[in-house]
Design a protein around this motif. Structure first.
Motif, PDB file in Angstrom:
ATOM      1  N   ALA A  23     -13.876  31.652  43.491  1.00 58.34           N
ATOM      2  CA  ALA A  23     -14.511  31.677  44.813  1.00 58.34           C
ATOM      3  C   ALA A  23     -13.769  32.583  45.786  1.00 58.34           C
ATOM      4  N   LEU A  24     -12.501  32.878  45.505  1.00 58.95           N
ATOM      5  CA  LEU A  24     -11.734  33.764  46.384  1.00 58.95           C
ATOM      6  C   LEU A  24     -12.139  35.222  46.237  1.00 58.95           C
ATOM      7  N   LEU A  25     -12.782  35.552  45.120  1.00 62.73           N
ATOM      8  CA  LEU A  25     -13.080  36.942  44.809  1.00 62.73           C
ATOM      9  C   LEU A  25     -14.459  37.336  45.324  1.00 62.73           C
ATOM     10  N   VAL A  26     -14.551  38.545  45.802  1.00 57.89           N
ATOM     11  CA  VAL A  26     -15.819  39.111  46.254  1.00 57.89           C
ATOM     12  C   VAL A  26     -15.975  40.481  45.615  1.00 57.89           C
ATOM     13  N   ALA A  27     -17.187  40.981  45.635  1.00 58.95           N
ATOM     14  CA  ALA A  27     -17.441  42.311  45.084  1.00 58.95           C
ATOM     15  C   ALA A  27     -16.764  43.360  45.952  1.00 58.95           C
ATOM     16  N   ARG A  52     -16.532  46.138  41.042  1.00 52.87           N
ATOM     17  CA  ARG A  52     -15.250  45.501  40.779  1.00 52.87           C
ATOM     18  C   ARG A  52     -15.039  44.323  41.730  1.00 52.87           C
ATOM     19  N   LYS A  53     -14.057  43.484  41.401  1.00 56.23           N
ATOM     20  CA  LYS A  53     -13.757  42.297  42.194  1.00 56.23           C
ATOM     21  C   LYS A  53     -12.425  42.469  42.916  1.00 56.23           C
ATOM     22  N   LEU A  76      -0.684  28.180  48.585  1.00 53.07           N
ATOM     23  CA  LEU A  76       0.674  28.464  49.045  1.00 53.07           C
ATOM     24  C   LEU A  76       1.267  29.651  48.298  1.00 53.07           C
ATOM     25  N   GLU A  77       1.034  29.715  46.997  1.00 55.10           N
ATOM     26  CA  GLU A  77       1.516  30.855  46.206  1.00 55.10           C
ATOM     27  C   GLU A  77       0.862  32.152  46.668  1.00 55.10           C
ATOM     28  N   LEU A  78      -0.420  32.076  47.011  1.00 51.11           N
ATOM     29  CA  LEU A  78      -1.128  33.253  47.501  1.00 51.11           C
ATOM     30  C   LEU A  78      -0.527  33.737  48.815  1.00 51.11           C
ATOM     31  N   MET A  79      -0.138  32.803  49.682  1.00 50.68           N
ATOM     32  CA  MET A  79       0.474  33.173  50.956  1.00 50.68           C
ATOM     33  C   MET A  79       1.832  33.839  50.755  1.00 50.68           C
ATOM     34  N   THR A  85      -3.046  35.355  40.337  1.00 53.41           N
ATOM     35  CA  THR A  85      -3.017  35.575  38.897  1.00 53.41           C
ATOM     36  C   THR A  85      -3.986  34.608  38.230  1.00 53.41           C
ATOM     37  N   THR A  86      -4.944  35.159  37.501  1.00 54.04           N
ATOM     38  CA  THR A  86      -5.904  34.359  36.752  1.00 54.04           C
ATOM     39  C   THR A  86      -5.723  34.639  35.268  1.00 54.04           C
ATOM     40  N   SER A  87      -6.535  33.979  34.455  1.00 52.88           N
ATOM     41  CA  SER A  87      -6.449  34.186  33.007  1.00 52.88           C
ATOM     42  C   SER A  87      -6.914  35.578  32.605  1.00 52.88           C
ATOM     43  N   ARG A  88      -7.640  36.246  33.496  1.00 54.67           N
ATOM     44  CA  ARG A  88      -8.190  37.560  33.170  1.00 54.67           C
ATOM     45  C   ARG A  88      -7.425  38.715  33.797  1.00 54.67           C
ATOM     46  N   SER A  89      -6.912  38.511  35.003  1.00 54.93           N
ATOM     47  CA  SER A  89      -6.296  39.636  35.690  1.00 54.93           C
ATOM     48  C   SER A  89      -5.411  39.132  36.821  1.00 54.93           C
ATOM     49  N   THR A  90      -4.731  40.074  37.464  1.00 56.24           N
ATOM     50  CA  THR A  90      -3.915  39.800  38.643  1.00 56.24           C
ATOM     51  C   THR A  90      -4.463  40.617  39.806  1.00 56.24           C
ATOM     52  N   TYR A  91      -4.669  39.957  40.936  1.00 57.45           N
ATOM     53  CA  TYR A  91      -5.252  40.609  42.098  1.00 57.45           C
ATOM     54  C   TYR A  91      -4.243  40.586  43.243  1.00 57.45           C
ATOM     55  N   ASP A  92      -4.108  41.710  43.920  1.00 57.03           N
ATOM     56  CA  ASP A  92      -3.279  41.794  45.120  1.00 57.03           C
ATOM     57  C   ASP A  92      -4.149  41.547  46.347  1.00 57.03           C
ATOM     58  N   VAL A  93      -3.568  40.901  47.356  1.00 59.79           N
ATOM     59  CA  VAL A  93      -4.327  40.656  48.577  1.00 59.79           C
ATOM     60  C   VAL A  93      -4.471  41.970  49.342  1.00 59.79           C
ATOM     61  N   PRO A  94      -5.510  42.122  50.143  1.00 54.78           N
ATOM     62  CA  PRO A  94      -5.671  43.341  50.944  1.00 54.78           C
ATOM     63  C   PRO A  94      -4.562  43.466  51.986  1.00 54.78           C
TER      64      PRO A  94
END
Length: 305
Positions: A23-27, A52-53, A76-79, A85-94
């Motif tokens: 739910a945190l991910l958007v197109a 892409r997400k 808290l980890e995101l902050m 980090t998910t099972s598929r990929s790692t995303y950096d915050v904007p």
């Protein structure tokens, strides 16, 4: 408000880590630049999806206290790490990233919210019903029909404070704040001057909060840095390039309203140790609130002239 994508998540006890992370991910979208706009003009842009997400720049987390501890730990980890980090990929915050936890007033200090997560939020703010907003009978103007005016809310704003040179001027009440204004405010905040007397006043308030009879366990040290940074951010927003005692008092409510934990049990109130009546202490603890503690401290600490 900032022209950024927003993801709204309603947290429930049943939401799983995978569901929450998804739910945190958007197109991911590419901004469409109009050739009619000059480079120095910034307006809400139109976006086209790229397929892409990415993590949404603005996260609205409703009823966060109802989420499981695992989900709260993920927030808290995101902050702290600014990564997901998910099972598929790692995303950096904007680069521009904002998390808003939306809680009812009655649960400003909810027992279900992890202490470290609660203390990680920069500020808190309570919204009340505004009598100035007339939702029932908006009066149409001479140039507007009642049909087109039915969805418009009119709000009267006080005149803007005088601005210092370089202060970005934008209209109060507009629904879009350009990123250039945010960048300018951030730059001006770094140049705000805090006098020695003001800094001592700020630190005295923190000491009095830590030693207040109704405060349990003192106050977190990171709140000191957040308080100092907030008063410097408030100064340019009020057209000032220096910190005043009034700005410090305003910032204290925003920074510590969600960080202060009140004493709940009579035996934990420190005045019991030197002979206070337990019944009187119990009656005092029943009526004390965080706002009361802050107001008591501000009344006790002498502000510099």
């Amino acid at each position: 408000m900032f022209g950024l994508q927003t993801a709204t998540i309603h947290c429930t006890p049943d939401i799983t880590l995978d569901e929450f992370a998804s739910a945190l991910l958007v197109a991911e979208e590419r901004r469409a630049i109009s050739p009619l706009l000059t480079p120095d003009v910034e307006r809400p842009s139109t976006f086209t999806p790229t397929g892409r997400k990415r993590i949404a720049p603005v996260l609205l987390l409703r009823d966060l206290e109802n989420a499981s501890h695992a989900v709260q730990a993920l927030v808290l980890e995101l902050m702290r790490t600014r990564k997901l980090t998910t099972s598929r990929s790692t995303y950096d915050v904007p680069d521009r990233f904002l998390i808003l936890g939306i809680l009812p007033k009655a649960t400003i200090f909810p027992t279900g919210l992890l202490k470290h997560l609660r203390e990680a939020f920069f500020i808190s703010h309570h919204h009340e019903y505004d009598d100035e907003l007339d939702f029932t009978n908006p009066a149409p103007s001479d140039t507007e029909s009642s049909d087109s005016f039915a969805s418009v809310v009119i709000r009267k704003h006080p005149p803007s404070p005088p601005c210092t040179p370089g202060f970005p001027i934008f209209t109060l009440g507009r629904n879009f704040i350009p990123g250039s204004v945010v960048d300018t405010l951030r730059a001006l905040a770094h140049d705000v001057v805090m006098d020695t007397e003001i800094r001592r006043y700020l630190l005295d308030i923190i000491v009095f909060l830590r030693m207040h009879r109704a405060v349990k366990g003192g106050v977190i040290a990171t709140g000191t840095g957040d308080l100092e940074w907030l008063v410097k951010c408030l100064a340019p927003m009020h057209g000032l390039d220096y910190v005043t005692p009034a700005l410090v008092a305003l910032a204290v409510f925003k920074v510590y309203n969600h960080r202060i934990e009140l004493v709940q049990r009579t035996e934990d109130e420190r005045s019991i140790l030197w002979g206070s009546d337990p019944k009187e202490v119990e009656a005092y603890l029943r009526q004390v609130e965080v706002e009361t503690v802050i107001e008591d401290v501000l009344a006790s600490v002498r502000a510099p002239l």
